[in-house]
Design a protein around this motif. Structure first.
Motif, PDB file in Angstrom:
ATOM      1  N   THR A 113       2.743   8.413   6.224  1.00 55.32           N
ATOM      2  CA  THR A 113       3.223   7.349   5.555  1.00 55.32           C
ATOM      3  C   THR A 113       4.599   6.782   6.379  1.00 55.32           C
ATOM      4  OG1 THR A 113       2.094   8.038   3.698  1.00 55.32           O
ATOM      5  CG2 THR A 113       4.000   6.389   3.382  1.00 55.32           C
ATOM      6  N   ALA A 149      -4.729   1.746  -2.809  1.00 57.22           N
ATOM      7  CA  ALA A 149      -4.074   2.936  -2.818  1.00 57.22           C
ATOM      8  C   ALA A 149      -4.643   4.111  -3.343  1.00 57.22           C
ATOM      9  CB  ALA A 149      -2.688   2.307  -3.368  1.00 57.22           C
ATOM     10  N   THR A 208      -6.893   5.756  -0.643  1.00 55.63           N
ATOM     11  CA  THR A 208      -6.232   6.242   0.653  1.00 55.63           C
ATOM     12  C   THR A 208      -5.151   7.355   0.247  1.00 55.63           C
ATOM     13  OG1 THR A 208      -4.487   4.577   0.389  1.00 55.63           O
ATOM     14  CG2 THR A 208      -6.080   3.966   1.842  1.00 55.63           C
ATOM     15  N   ALA A 209      -4.643   7.294  -1.009  1.00 54.87           N
ATOM     16  CA  ALA A 209      -3.882   8.296  -1.283  1.00 54.87           C
ATOM     17  C   ALA A 209      -4.633   9.713  -1.548  1.00 54.87           C
ATOM     18  CB  ALA A 209      -2.672   7.858  -2.486  1.00 54.87           C
ATOM     19  N   LEU A 222       0.885  -1.228   0.067  1.00 48.12           N
ATOM     20  CA  LEU A 222       0.079   0.081   0.012  1.00 48.12           C
ATOM     21  C   LEU A 222       0.860   1.194  -0.068  1.00 48.12           C
ATOM     22  CD1 LEU A 222      -2.988   1.108   0.204  1.00 48.12           C
ATOM     23  CD2 LEU A 222      -2.630   0.959   2.687  1.00 48.12           C
ATOM     24  N   ALA A 279       0.527   9.204  -5.192  1.00 46.48           N
ATOM     25  CA  ALA A 279       0.406  10.580  -4.582  1.00 46.48           C
ATOM     26  C   ALA A 279       1.759  11.671  -4.848  1.00 46.48           C
ATOM     27  CB  ALA A 279       0.232  10.542  -3.055  1.00 46.48           C
ATOM     28  N   GLN A 291       0.889   3.837  -2.831  1.00 43.99           N
ATOM     29  CA  GLN A 291       0.398   5.261  -2.453  1.00 43.99           C
ATOM     30  C   GLN A 291       1.780   6.415  -3.242  1.00 43.99           C
ATOM     31  OE1 GLN A 291      -2.277   5.636   1.312  1.00 43.99           O
ATOM     32  NE2 GLN A 291      -0.014   6.110   1.695  1.00 43.99           N
TER      33      GLN A 291
END
Length: 393
Positions: free
Chosen positions: A363, A343, A346-347, A216, A224, A220
């Motif tokens: 993170t 991912a 969440t990102a 994850l 991101a 990310q």
């Protein structure tokens, strides 16, 4: 390294060289068919969900059909699905072929990783899997350049080119890999002495849990980082330069895996060190405002990524009973399928609601938690299973 390792590493690099179409799937859906961003995201998530049973099927088919047949089947299936996406004339057709692509996408991984585990001794698995990781990084660097060239022409040609590299790998490995032995287990044993049940192994479950979080974090970064650069007033496309720097770091640092002091570290200690380096690098993104700062942070977390990916597959393979490496590696690999789905959510949500600093600081804290978990939880479980390279319970 044995010939079969170099062969699989080279094939993986070629295949990765063509794997530049997937990031453009949502763009194709939006531009060619006028779909909303939400619809495009859902179809990409459907692809991610399909990779989960694909990974498990790869381990099962390797044990039943044989490793070479499973590898060729997976690569050929990917090629056909990619061509389907390229010629699709409706959104429904694209959706069907995207799911089919996901179902074929991970069939390759368990048998190829299992072959490497059987081809080298435990002491050389870190180097062997490190080479595989380096091949992925090197291929990914070239993939970005090819995507930039073909993408200016027509996005559909990206999927055609990807299909061609899959077919090239399928044909090459069909004739280069050892033939599957009828009536024998995937590892060349005279059948499995007993059914292999990876999920009953407490040590594997612990590795799977930490591996899912690691996957994850890794995905990310991909999702991101371009958005982070935009928030800091830089060009999002500069993320391509950072990803190339990461790939170069992973390739250039391969000889470090052979250093005696590093190679002698217990598995849990090496994994904890890798997660700690990732934490340090990702924490550097939080205050970064210029490209040099982002570049320095990228090099640091890439070194941690090298340590984790070079070591973890060997640990999973050693946990497996004789003939069970494919099933164990397939079970562990499901972590990446879960992360592929989670991912993007969440990102973007953390970035939108908490901001850049909170995203990367959080993170980094997650990576530090993973480092502690390797020493306090995973290591003792591996030690209790009587596996080498573990921290004593």
């Amino acid at each position: 390294m044995p010939r079969i390792v170099w062969l699989l590493v080279a094939a993986r690099a070629i295949n990765r060289l063509g794997a530049f179409s997937l990031p453009f799937l949502t763009v194709l859906i939006s531009t060619d068919f006028g779909a909303s961003a939400t619809t495009a995201g859902l179809l990409s998530a459907a692809f991610g969900l399909a990779t989960i049973p694909s990974r498990l099927a790869g381990g099962h088919l390797a044990a039943r059909l044989g490793r070479r047949r499973t590898i060729v089947l997976g690569l050929t299936g990917c090629a056909l699905a990619q061509v389907g996406i390229a010629v699709a004339d409706s959104l429904a057709a694209v959706a069907v072929f995207a799911v089919l692509l996901g179902l074929a996408f991970e069939l390759y991984e368990p048998p190829s990783q299992g072959m490497i585990a059987d081809a080298v001794g435990p002491a050389d698995r870190v180097r062997a899997y490190g080479l595989l990781n380096a091949a992925l990084a090197a291929g990914g660097t070239g993939a970005g350049l090819i995507a930039a060239a073909l993408g200016r022409w027509d996005l559909r040609w990206l999927f055609v080119a990807d299909a061609l590299t899959c077919l090239a790998c399928a044909v090459t490995l069909r004739f280069a890999l050892p033939a599957d032995r009828p009536g024998r287990g995937s590892a060349g044993h005279a059948g499995l002495p007993e059914p292999v049940h990876p999920w009953r192994d407490r040590a594997l479950r612990a590795l799977f849990a930490s591996g899912t979080v690691f996957a994850l974090v890794s995905l990310q970064i991909t999702m991101a980082l371009p958005l982070t650069l935009a928030h800091r007033g830089l060009r999002p496309s500069d993320a391509g330069l950072l990803f190339s720097a990461s790939a170069v770091t992973i390739v250039a640092a391969q000889p470090a895996l052979r250093l005696r002091r590093l190679a002698a570290l217990p598995d849990s200690t090496a994994l904890a060190l890798g997660h700690a380096l990732m934490a340090a690098g990702l924490a550097g993104y939080a205050p970064a405002s210029g490209l040099p700062a982002f570049l320095a942070a990228t090099v640091v977390w890439s070194l941690g990524d090298l340590l984790v990916l070079g070591r973890i597959l060997g640990v999973v393979a050693e946990l497996a009973p004789p003939g069970g490496a494919d099933r164990y590696l397939a079970a562990y690999g499901v972590s990446w399928g879960i992360a592929t789905v989670a991912a993007p959510i969440t990102a973007t949500q953390v970035l939108e609601h908490a901001g850049v600093t909170a995203l990367w600081s959080g993170t980094a804290a997650v990576c530090l938690t993973l480092a502690a978990g390797q020493l306090l939880v995973v290591g003792p479980l591996i030690g209790a299973a009587g596996r080498p390279g573990a921290v004593p319970a």
